[in-house]
Design a protein around this motif. Sequence first.
Motif, PDB file in Angstrom:
ATOM      1  N   GLU A 469       0.846  -1.192   0.000  1.00 30.10           N
ATOM      2  CA  GLU A 469       0.000   0.000   0.000  1.00 30.10           C
ATOM      3  C   GLU A 469       0.885   1.247   0.000  1.00 30.10           C
ATOM      4  O   GLU A 469       1.513   1.571   1.006  1.00 30.10           O
ATOM      5  N   MET A 470       0.938   1.929  -1.138  1.00 30.89           N
ATOM      6  CA  MET A 470       1.687   3.166  -1.287  1.00 30.89           C
ATOM      7  C   MET A 470       0.701   4.307  -1.555  1.00 30.89           C
ATOM      8  O   MET A 470      -0.170   4.186  -2.414  1.00 30.89           O
ATOM      9  N   ALA A 471       0.843   5.408  -0.837  1.00 32.88           N
ATOM     10  CA  ALA A 471      -0.077   6.532  -1.029  1.00 32.88           C
ATOM     11  C   ALA A 471       0.232   7.304  -2.302  1.00 32.88           C
ATOM     12  O   ALA A 471      -0.672   7.815  -2.952  1.00 32.88           O
ATOM     13  N   PHE A 472       1.516   7.407  -2.654  1.00 28.15           N
ATOM     14  CA  PHE A 472       1.876   8.138  -3.864  1.00 28.15           C
ATOM     15  C   PHE A 472       3.257   7.715  -4.341  1.00 28.15           C
ATOM     16  O   PHE A 472       4.032   7.104  -3.604  1.00 28.15           O
ATOM     17  N   MET A 473       3.545   8.036  -5.598  1.00 25.47           N
ATOM     18  CA  MET A 473       4.882   7.909  -6.153  1.00 25.47           C
ATOM     19  C   MET A 473       5.187   9.189  -6.920  1.00 25.47           C
ATOM     20  O   MET A 473       4.274   9.863  -7.395  1.00 25.47           O
ATOM     21  N   MET A 474       6.482   9.530  -7.023  1.00 28.65           N
ATOM     22  CA  MET A 474       6.831  10.778  -7.702  1.00 28.65           C
ATOM     23  C   MET A 474       7.973  10.576  -8.691  1.00 28.65           C
ATOM     24  O   MET A 474       9.032  10.068  -8.334  1.00 28.65           O
ATOM     25  N   PHE A 475       7.725  10.981  -9.946  1.00 27.42           N
ATOM     26  CA  PHE A 475       8.773  11.054 -10.953  1.00 27.42           C
ATOM     27  C   PHE A 475       9.595  12.317 -10.740  1.00 27.42           C
ATOM     28  O   PHE A 475       9.074  13.334 -10.273  1.00 27.42           O
ATOM     29  N   TRP A 476      10.889  12.255 -11.126  1.00 28.89           N
ATOM     30  CA  TRP A 476      11.671  13.477 -11.092  1.00 28.89           C
ATOM     31  C   TRP A 476      11.316  14.339 -12.298  1.00 28.89           C
ATOM     32  O   TRP A 476      10.498  13.961 -13.148  1.00 28.89           O
ATOM     33  N   THR A 477      11.914  15.508 -12.389  1.00 29.35           N
ATOM     34  CA  THR A 477      11.481  16.514 -13.353  1.00 29.35           C
ATOM     35  C   THR A 477      11.956  16.242 -14.772  1.00 29.35           C
ATOM     36  O   THR A 477      12.995  15.603 -14.986  1.00 29.35           O
ATOM     37  N   ASN A 478      11.201  16.709 -15.732  1.00 33.99           N
ATOM     38  CA  ASN A 478      11.642  16.752 -17.123  1.00 33.99           C
ATOM     39  C   ASN A 478      12.477  18.010 -17.341  1.00 33.99           C
ATOM     40  O   ASN A 478      12.306  19.012 -16.647  1.00 33.99           O
ATOM     41  N   SER A 479      13.380  17.960 -18.323  1.00 40.19           N
ATOM     42  CA  SER A 479      14.205  19.125 -18.635  1.00 40.19           C
ATOM     43  C   SER A 479      14.387  19.228 -20.146  1.00 40.19           C
ATOM     44  O   SER A 479      13.820  18.432 -20.908  1.00 40.19           O
ATOM     45  N   GLN A 480      15.169  20.177 -20.572  1.00 43.31           N
ATOM     46  CA  GLN A 480      15.263  20.474 -22.005  1.00 43.31           C
ATOM     47  C   GLN A 480      15.632  19.262 -22.845  1.00 43.31           C
ATOM     48  O   GLN A 480      14.980  18.970 -23.858  1.00 43.31           O
ATOM     49  N   ASN A 481      16.655  18.508 -22.435  1.00 38.85           N
ATOM     50  CA  ASN A 481      17.155  17.405 -23.262  1.00 38.85           C
ATOM     51  C   ASN A 481      16.788  16.026 -22.750  1.00 38.85           C
ATOM     52  O   ASN A 481      17.046  15.028 -23.435  1.00 38.85           O
ATOM     53  N   THR A 482      16.227  15.953 -21.548  1.00 38.57           N
ATOM     54  CA  THR A 482      15.993  14.670 -20.896  1.00 38.57           C
ATOM     55  C   THR A 482      14.577  14.612 -20.335  1.00 38.57           C
ATOM     56  O   THR A 482      14.086  15.598 -19.798  1.00 38.57           O
ATOM     57  N   TYR A 483      13.948  13.456 -20.459  1.00 37.11           N
ATOM     58  CA  TYR A 483      12.609  13.310 -19.894  1.00 37.11           C
ATOM     59  C   TYR A 483      12.540  12.091 -18.983  1.00 37.11           C
ATOM     60  O   TYR A 483      13.264  11.113 -19.145  1.00 37.11           O
ATOM     61  N   VAL A 484      11.659  12.188 -18.014  1.00 37.46           N
ATOM     62  CA  VAL A 484      11.318  11.078 -17.129  1.00 37.46           C
ATOM     63  C   VAL A 484       9.901  10.613 -17.415  1.00 37.46           C
ATOM     64  O   VAL A 484       9.585   9.431 -17.284  1.00 37.46           O
ATOM     65  N   THR A 485       9.043  11.548 -17.795  1.00 37.45           N
ATOM     66  CA  THR A 485       7.703  11.207 -18.282  1.00 37.45           C
ATOM     67  C   THR A 485       7.596  11.686 -19.732  1.00 37.45           C
ATOM     68  O   THR A 485       7.969  12.827 -20.039  1.00 37.45           O
ATOM     69  N   PRO A 486       7.117  10.867 -20.639  1.00 36.70           N
ATOM     70  CA  PRO A 486       7.142  11.195 -22.068  1.00 36.70           C
ATOM     71  C   PRO A 486       6.034  12.162 -22.472  1.00 36.70           C
ATOM     72  O   PRO A 486       4.974  12.209 -21.851  1.00 36.70           O
ATOM     73  N   VAL A 487       6.314  12.922 -23.506  1.00 38.74           N
ATOM     74  CA  VAL A 487       5.300  13.770 -24.135  1.00 38.74           C
ATOM     75  C   VAL A 487       4.712  12.990 -25.311  1.00 38.74           C
ATOM     76  O   VAL A 487       5.253  11.953 -25.717  1.00 38.74           O
ATOM     77  N   PRO A 488       3.600  13.446 -25.876  1.00 41.54           N
ATOM     78  CA  PRO A 488       2.872  12.643 -26.864  1.00 41.54           C
ATOM     79  C   PRO A 488       3.686  12.191 -28.075  1.00 41.54           C
ATOM     80  O   PRO A 488       3.423  11.119 -28.632  1.00 41.54           O
ATOM     81  N   SER A 489       4.680  12.962 -28.492  1.00 41.93           N
ATOM     82  CA  SER A 489       5.428  12.615 -29.707  1.00 41.93           C
ATOM     83  C   SER A 489       6.419  11.481 -29.505  1.00 41.93           C
ATOM     84  O   SER A 489       6.985  10.970 -30.483  1.00 41.93           O
ATOM     85  N   LEU A 490       6.642  11.051 -28.276  1.00 42.35           N
ATOM     86  CA  LEU A 490       7.672  10.049 -27.993  1.00 42.35           C
ATOM     87  C   LEU A 490       7.093   8.638 -28.022  1.00 42.35           C
ATOM     88  O   LEU A 490       5.914   8.414 -27.723  1.00 42.35           O
ATOM     89  N   SER A 491       7.956   7.671 -28.351  1.00 42.10           N
ATOM     90  CA  SER A 491       7.503   6.296 -28.537  1.00 42.10           C
ATOM     91  C   SER A 491       6.967   5.664 -27.256  1.00 42.10           C
ATOM     92  O   SER A 491       6.143   4.749 -27.317  1.00 42.10           O
ATOM     93  N   SER A 492       7.428   6.123 -26.093  1.00 40.92           N
ATOM     94  CA  SER A 492       7.000   5.530 -24.830  1.00 40.92           C
ATOM     95  C   SER A 492       5.716   6.154 -24.289  1.00 40.92           C
ATOM     96  O   SER A 492       5.254   5.789 -23.200  1.00 40.92           O
ATOM     97  N   ALA A 493       5.110   7.079 -25.045  1.00 37.44           N
ATOM     98  CA  ALA A 493       3.895   7.739 -24.566  1.00 37.44           C
ATOM     99  C   ALA A 493       2.764   6.738 -24.345  1.00 37.44           C
ATOM    100  O   ALA A 493       2.015   6.835 -23.363  1.00 37.44           O
ATOM    101  N   SER A 494       2.626   5.763 -25.229  1.00 43.16           N
ATOM    102  CA  SER A 494       1.541   4.788 -25.087  1.00 43.16           C
ATOM    103  C   SER A 494       1.742   3.930 -23.845  1.00 43.16           C
ATOM    104  O   SER A 494       0.771   3.567 -23.162  1.00 43.16           O
ATOM    105  N   ASP A 495       2.989   3.604 -23.545  1.00 42.38           N
ATOM    106  CA  ASP A 495       3.302   2.849 -22.329  1.00 42.38           C
ATOM    107  C   ASP A 495       2.914   3.662 -21.096  1.00 42.38           C
ATOM    108  O   ASP A 495       2.347   3.131 -20.136  1.00 42.38           O
TER     109      ASP A 495
END
Length: 519
Positions: A469-495
């Motif tokens: 039982e986990m109340a929340f999880m947190m991704f680190w931040t996205n930046s200019q050249n690197t992402y942790v969560t994908p934007v729609p144009s990226l291949s991992s967006a569907s995942d």
Amino acid sequence: MKNLKKILSVLCIAVTIYSCSKDSPEDPVDQEPSKSNVSISTSTNIVTEPSANGSFLVTLSKAVNASTKVNYTITGTATNSEDYETLSNSITIPANSLSGVIAINVLDDNISEDNETIIITLTSTDNDDVVVNSAKTATITISSNTESFTLTPEDTATYMVNPNATDETIALFYNLKTLSKTNFIVGQQDAFAGFYNNNTGDSDIKKTTGSDPGLLGSDFMFITDDNNDGTPANWFYQQEQIITGDAVEAYNKGMVNIFAWHLREPYEGDHFYTSEMTDFQKQNAFKSILPGGSNHDYYKDKLQVVADVANSMVGNDGKLVPFIFRPFHEFDGDWFWWGASWCTAQEFIELWRFTVEYLRDTLNVNNMLFAFSPDRSYSSEAQYLSRYPGDAYVDVLGMDNYGDLNNMGQSGVDSANQKLQIIDKLAKEKVKIAAFTETGYFVTPGENNPISGFYANNLYQTITNNDIEMAFMMFWTNSQNTYVTPVPSLSSASDFIEFTDKPKTLLQDELPDMYTLPN
């Protein structure tokens, strides 16, 4: 977090760093004589009939050279001598010792009954050098089964660091704890300010899923920077306004706020990574901000800034914005100057307790929950708790973990899940909130590729396997050249979309009311 150093390097070029006048490296760390404070905490907040016992721990902030008798009162719904073995109304801590134990040995009365409580309140001592501090009350609940324990709205405050917290903060604790039984909130650091390819506007998670994350991560780093002079033209003050404005916006949207603190070392005020500090700074920075240390007043000034921000963030409803405060994170490593390589366990605990007490009792901050979050170095409860300051000083039990999910396959998933299982078990016993406080996999196109199924398979399994039982999880931040969560144009967006569509994940548009207690 791993990209924060790059961001700071750019900022150092654009901003002239001015160091406030503080003690020079040649100054010794003074230790001024002061009274010892006595406080009480618990080994576990829930005990069960008939086999699982517990204890109250009565602790001195520093040892004294004479034995100390600590008097206390016993209240609660459980009956002394009937529901647990007889307790007196005092405990004696031997000379030159730091603690004593009040053992709770539960008696089985063979009667099925509701949860019962044992509440001990410290009242006085017989030693003029020892005073009772604000953490003078602790509670243990006797339950028929730890797993069957249910937190009630009316009892919530008794399990919190600050029982006098605002109504909205108490509700946040209750709702996070209750929500964790069925769901977890998906969050991201700097979601409203950190964008892949610097594509501003909606948060990157909203660009991909149609909803903001349910939790916003922020940082006190720029807010408490020595260069923040509080004037409108000051870059650091401008960042403060952006950060606090984002936190208020998140609250108005019903989201949860959490603040980390990349506190700069106190000598020059330039760095928090030890790789950028001198040997003197690394060896002395932490010790110097302890009570009696040469930079202790400097640290109190920084806490005053934190308190000023906490007491100034007000939502559209006119209420103070509750938030989770996560200082000294990843303290089990050596990359930050508050890490285990640079201070003893007792020093870490002493500063944590001082931080909590100063914010809560001296500066009157009542809209804050406190989160304890080591990195992934532990493999047992004892290791996880080796620097734990006590139940009276922690609301959220967390873990930061990038390494186990850094292309380690199923073995990494299993390893991370096992560590979360430890947190889950402790949070149930202590009536705390369990959370995955930082994680993610950093993708820099052209340098590395996304992991197939990282979100919907690897990460989701990590957080949900073995019914934790986990109340929340947190991704680190996205930046200019690197992402942790994908934007729609990226291949991992569907995942990622598949991950956020899973039964247990919650984004902002799916959150219940986090700031109201049920009737």
